[in-house]
Design an enzyme around this catalytic site. Structure first.
Site, PDB file in Angstrom:
ATOM      1  N   SER A 127       0.785  -1.231   0.000  1.00  0.00           N
ATOM      2  CA  SER A 127       0.000   0.000   0.000  1.00  0.00           C
ATOM      3  C   SER A 127       0.816   1.279   0.000  1.00  0.00           C
ATOM      4  CB  SER A 127      -0.944   0.010   1.199  1.00  0.00           C
ATOM      5  OG  SER A 127      -0.207  -0.020   2.395  1.00  0.00           O
ATOM      6  N   HIS A 152      -5.247  -4.339  -1.864  1.00  0.00           N
ATOM      7  CA  HIS A 152      -5.109  -3.240  -2.839  1.00  0.00           C
ATOM      8  C   HIS A 152      -5.124  -3.740  -4.282  1.00  0.00           C
ATOM      9  CE1 HIS A 152      -4.268   0.114  -0.058  1.00  0.00           C
ATOM     10  NE2 HIS A 152      -3.893  -0.877   0.732  1.00  0.00           N
ATOM     11  N   LYS A 169     -11.833  -0.947  -0.329  1.00  0.00           N
ATOM     12  CA  LYS A 169     -11.074  -0.173  -1.317  1.00  0.00           C
ATOM     13  C   LYS A 169     -11.826  -0.202  -2.665  1.00  0.00           C
ATOM     14  CE  LYS A 169      -6.989  -0.778   1.456  1.00  0.00           C
ATOM     15  NZ  LYS A 169      -7.724  -0.243   2.557  1.00  0.00           N
TER      16      LYS A 169
END
Lengths: 405, 81
Positions: free
Chosen positions: A185, A213, A244
């Site tokens: 990240s 991610h 996300k």
């Protein structure tokens, strides 16, 4: 000395930062207008630090599903799934995420943090070993600690170091869990997964990949790095988050192993917390369908990422990794990073300020997370603002250089 | 068998570059408060020591390692295991 005195050093650090007027770690978005725009300090601001990779937080289908669930199932579940029962929608979401990954077993957690805590602590306990990448997210560190396994760290993305540490374990390697991330990240770099899978197979260890991610971002179907690297069959378990690309909140673990289901009975972060609330579950399920059915979103994200990456590189920034949804500009010092971050905010651009000790290799970063929802005009404004703060720091210090120059 | 007495001189040599501020390293030197190592430097020095002695130091044991002597004893224990 009272218990509270230990906060003195934090207070001092905060006051130092506050001398510049704004606390970057306690920022308030006064109004959120869209996935990429909000109001900060009374000013309309482009959001480039939200991890909202596909821009689904305002998707009408997700909102409608959430609203309907809110009306039909209420505001919350008021208890844990083990003690108070699951809602049908929890089971539906588990079937949906299992189907998405083509794996038979899935467990949904209330947050992504808890998914790592829950899966890692349940899989590796006393007598077992965990080998974690040194740049892992805090939820991985905490999950490793919670289970009571022996925890070893290998150098970030260093397959030779991983190999060496597995060799030193001897027969214990068969009771070892390796945990890596699809996209890291902070810098946006990826794990060398093909090589890691080969080593895992050689030592007969167990491999967990955190696709927090990379879900919705990498792979033909958006499953993440394991799909893109074509090594899904070599991965024992995938963990991830809904907060996300899917624009909601919650986390999950999926696995091919039938024993994975028993985590429900042993995982404290699953058992002793309230289950995800119905509106969140409903929005997540729709977002997952959108990831599956709308590859154009992923395509748009990558076009935007390329544009921003090229723009920042042309200005002269040194970037943390290859092109991707996380683009981190490496800044020589903490003070410069703070000043530039503030300069960007004053121009209506919000990025993440990342400074040591939260960053790898002690780097100071201006971290951007690109969204498919960023418009060409917004991207131009972001690049122009980065250019302005770059020039202004160059003028002020006369010595501004990106950290690797 | 490698004993603590064998380990200590090698360990002091490896740690010496990190002790520029205080000059002379002793068994009782505190790795964090006296050497002023930050978390990144701690990780770097541990990786160096792991390779030097061909061991892996578990993160679980780090809270108990404060001094050069603690580190030496940890290495001795891992080499015996």
């Amino acid at each position: 000395m009272s218990l509270f005195e230990k906060f003195l050093s934090i207070q001092q650090a905060r006051e130092e930062i506050l001398q510049n007027g704004i606390n970057p770690f306690h920022l308030t978005i006064e109004k959120i207008n869209s996935p990429t725009e909000g109001v900060i300090n009374g000013r309309s601001t482009i959001l480039v630090g939200t991890n909202n990779y596909l821009g689904l937080t305002f998707h009408p289908d997700c909102i409608q599903a959430g609203q309907e669930a809110l009306a039909q199932e209420g505001t919350g579940t008021t208890g844990s799934r083990m003690a108070n029962g699951s809602f049908s929608s929890h089971n539906d979401l588990e079937r949906a995420i299992a189907g998405f990954y083509g794996m038979p077993h899935a467990i949904v957690f209330s947050t992504g943090y808890q998914a790592n805590l829950g899966v890692l602590s349940a899989l590796a306990g006393p007598g077992d070993t965990i080998l974690m990448d040194g740049d892992s997210h805090a939820s991985i560190y905490d999950g490793c600690r919670l289970g009571g396994a022996e925890v070893l760290r290998f150098k970030h993305n260093d397959v030779a170091d991983l190999d060496k540490k597995l060799r030193r374990l001897g027969e214990r390697s068969q009771r070892t869990l390796i945990i890596v991330e699809g996209i890291y990240s902070m810098l946006g770099d990826r794990a060398p997964l093909k090589e890691i899978v080969a080593i895992k197979q050689q030592y007969e260890a167990t491999l967990v990949v955190d696709e927090a991610h990379s879900l919705g971002v990498l792979g033909k179907r958006g499953r993440g790095l394991a799909e893109e690297a074509e090594v899904e069959e070599g991965v024992d378990c995938i963990v991830g988050t809904f907060s996300k690309s899917l624009g909601s909140t919650g986390g999950f673990g999926v696995s091919v192993h039938p024993e994975f289901e028993f985590i429900r009975y042993t995982s404290r972060p699953y058992i002793f917390t309230a289950s995800p609330c119905p509106s969140v579950v409903a929005s997540t399920k729709v977002a997952l369908r959108l990831v599956r059915e709308t590859p154009q979103l992923r395509q748009q994200l990558w076009e935007n990422a390329q544009k921003l990456y090229d723009g920042l590189e042309q200005i002269g920034y040194t970037l943390g990794a290859e092109v991707g949804p996380v683009i981190a500009a490496m800044i020589p010092s903490k003070e410069q990073a703070l000043g530039m971050w503030q300069g960007l905010l004053e121009q209506g651009v919000y990025v993440n300020l990342m400074i040591p000790p939260a960053t790898p290799n002690g780097e100071s970063l201006l971290r951007c997370s690109v969204s498919a929802a960023h418009t060409p005009q917004q991207l131009e404004t972001i690049i122009q603002s980065f250019s302005n703060v770059h020039s202004s720091f160059k003028e002020q210090s006369g010595s501004y250089q990106s950290s690797k120059m | 068998m490698t004993t603590y007495a064998d380990i200590l001189p090698k360990l002091l040599e490896t740690l010496q570059p990190y002790a520029k501020k205080i000059g002379h390293l002793k068994e009782t030197t505190d790795l964090v408060s006296e050497l002023g190592l930050d978390s990144l430097q701690v990780m770097q020095v541990l990786l160096k020591i792991e390779d030097q002695f061909d061991i892996s130091i578990p993160l679980n044991n780090l809270p108990n390692i404060r001094t050069v002597k603690d580190l030496g004893q940890e290495i001795e224990m891992l080499l015996k295991a």
